[in-house]
Write a protein that holds these residues in place. Structure first.
Motif, short mmCIF file in Angstrom:
data_model
loop_
_atom_site.label_atom_id
_atom_site.label_comp_id
_atom_site.label_asym_id
_atom_site.label_seq_id
_atom_site.Cartn_x
_atom_site.Cartn_y
_atom_site.Cartn_z
N LYS A 1 79.48 125.21 55.49
CA LYS A 1 78.52 124.24 56.03
C LYS A 1 78.82 122.86 55.47
O LYS A 1 79.48 122.79 54.45
N ARG B 1 82.99 113.48 48.67
CA ARG B 1 81.60 113.65 49.09
C ARG B 1 80.85 112.32 49.27
O ARG B 1 79.75 112.30 49.81
N ALA C 1 89.01 125.37 45.96
CA ALA C 1 88.31 124.80 44.79
C ALA C 1 86.92 125.42 44.65
O ALA C 1 86.82 126.64 44.48
N PHE C 2 85.84 124.64 44.75
CA PHE C 2 84.51 125.20 44.47
C PHE C 2 84.18 126.36 45.42
O PHE C 2 84.02 127.52 45.00
N HIS D 1 71.27 122.44 53.94
CA HIS D 1 70.81 123.76 53.47
C HIS D 1 69.30 123.94 53.70
O HIS D 1 68.86 125.00 54.15
N ASP E 1 75.23 117.43 52.79
CA ASP E 1 75.69 118.33 51.75
C ASP E 1 74.58 119.31 51.35
O ASP E 1 74.77 120.53 51.37
N HIS F 1 87.04 120.87 59.23
CA HIS F 1 86.43 122.11 59.75
C HIS F 1 86.74 122.34 61.22
O HIS F 1 87.15 123.44 61.62
N TYR G 1 73.55 133.28 41.68
CA TYR G 1 74.05 132.43 42.75
C TYR G 1 75.16 133.09 43.56
O TYR G 1 75.14 133.11 44.79
#
Ligand SMILES: NC(=O)c1ccc[n+]([C@@H]2O[C@H](COP(=O)([O-])OP(=O)(O)OC[C@H]3O[C@@H](n4cnc5c(N)ncnc54)[C@H](O)[C@@H]3O)[C@@H](O)[C@H]2O)c1
Length: 407
Positions: free
Chosen positions: A109, A184, A18-19, A201, A197, A91, A347
């Motif tokens: 991540k 999420r 997906a994303f 980062h 999420d 994961h 991006y």
């Protein structure tokens, strides 16, 4: 052990489509066409649970095959790399199985949903590394050229001693209380909310840029909307178009944070403020960081990712002021392979750069960064934030990943 086949190909199997699956596919398709690398990536198979959907994804994203069993994918001799693009609850299982089968692993991540899982992944990655099997976590923002340049400026000493870290990651996609209870928003699937999420980062990015680790935090978290409509597919009810069952919205509990704020100390003496939220109305993907040093400062805003604001305090007073550097020159990180100066990138390029570095490391037999141990360090900070918030913002030290795991 599989590493790279004799033709110089790295044959990739990706789980999740997906994303991140789409972002990684774009990068796998592009990386060898832009960068000259010692190995050629081949997009052998994408894996998902729904046969029809994964077949459609394979055709759209450019994979040779669609498969539905990740264990069978890992067992194949014609796969060298497993790219993990699933939610955090899978994961550890996928990455550990892949490493043990001799496949190099790129894992999205945050590395895992818990410190325990992350530690297990680090141990397996260390054993695999000793056999030449490489692993890396997908903190892609390290590979935005302006971010890499920030790191170079700090590392070279141009900013002097870093005293302040100011980091925010602001989104607004769940301000509407009727937004559904997607994975999420569930702790068992995601580990945490805005914290893991997007907070992950800015933790990784600030540790990477400063070369300092977060050593302790005081935090608070908030869940503003405590219940949300359960998507029909999850509730098992035959759903009406508006996601309601039997005329009444079926709601479930939100089990993660909507927002996380914390102050931190870093190992080189810097102090930091961090904010990660999905309730910053109007802010879509607002990752901003600023570092203040004894000789200068640097500031970055993801929504203007080709630019860096740099302040040099060693210049004559009359010339001092923040300077905007357009990070598109051939001697800026990664950019000699792209377009002429001023022809900006976006991006998706951060993922292409991530794969550039991953392929080069695998093909030349070195460990790529960020390693699973680096990602465990982020996980330990996330865990400390959670514990501090639960304790009413009490100070929580963050242990060193190296001390936590025998590697
Ligand atoms: N690097 C970044 O900037 C970034 C951005 C977004 C997400 N992520 C991370 O990427 C990962 C995936 O997030 P996403 O946004 O792509 O999610 P998503 O919901 O868009 O996609 C998840 C994919 O995983 C598949 N999937 C879910 N559970 C599975 C299982 N048990 N077995 C096989 N397939 C399974 C789903 O079918 C889907 O294809 C998460 O760890 C997330 O934190 C990273």
């Amino acid at each position: 052990m599989s590493s790279q086949d004799s033709s110089g190909e790295l044959r990739v199997g990706m789980v999740g489509y997906a994303f991140m699956g789409a972002a990684h596919s774009q990068a796998w398709r592009t990386v060898n066409r832009v960068f000259d690398l010692p190995a050629q990536a081949r997009m052998v198979a994408v894996c998902g649970r729904d046969e029809a959907k994964v077949s459609a994804a394979a055709a759209k994203l450019g994979w040779e095959e669609a498969v539905t069993d990740w264990r069978a994918l890992i067992a194949r001799d014609d796969i060298d790399v497993i790219d993990v693009c699933t939610p955090g609850d899978s994961h550890a299982e996928i990455a550990i199985a892949a490493l043990e089968a001799g496949k190099h692993v790129l894992c999205e991540k945050p590395l895992a949903n818990t410190v325990e899982e992350a530690k297990a992944m680090v141990s397996v990655a260390a054993a695999a590394g000793a056999r030449g099997v490489r692993s890396m976590c997908g903190f892609n923002y390290r590979r935005v050229p302006a971010v890499t340049l920030m790191r170079q400026l700090v590392e070279s000493g141009r900013l002097g001693t870093i005293r302040h870290v100011r980091a925010v990651y602001l989104q607004d996609w769940i301000v509407d209380p009727e937004f559904p209870l997607v994975w999420r928003l569930q702790r068992d699937k995601a580990g945490s909310g805005a914290l893991g999420d997007i907070g992950a980062h800015i933790i990784d990015l600030t540790q990477y840029v400063t070369g300092q680790l977060i050593t302790g935090v005081s935090a608070l978290t908030e869940t503003f909307v405590k219940e949300r409509p359960i998507p029909a597919a999850m509730s098992g009810l035959s759903a009406s178009a508006d996601g309601q069952g039997g005329g009444q919205a079926v709601k479930g509990e939100v089990t993660v944070d909507d927002a996380a704020l914390f102050i931190a100390r870093l190992s080189g003496g810097a102090v930091g403020t961090y904010e990660a939220t999905r309730f910053a109305t109007g802010r879509k993907n607002g990752l901003r960081v600023e570092f203040n040093g004894s000789l200068g400062s640097v500031a970055f805003d993801l929504e203007r990712l080709n630019e860096l604001e740099v302040y040099d305090a060693t210049k004559p007073g009359a010339e001092q002021g923040f300077t905007r550097i357009l990070v598109t020159e051939g001697d800026h990180p990664y950019l000699s392979a792209w377009w002429p100066p001023g022809h900006i990138i976006g991006y998706e390029h951060s993922f292409t750069h991530e794969l550039r570095d991953f392929i080069e490391a695998v093909a030349t037999g070195v460990d790529p960064a960020p390693s699973f141990a680096d990602a465990l360090q982020v996980q330990l900070a996330l865990d400390a934030v959670d514990r501090s918030a639960a304790s009413g913002s009490g100070w929580c030290p963050v242990p060193s990943a190296m001390a936590e795991v025998e590697v």
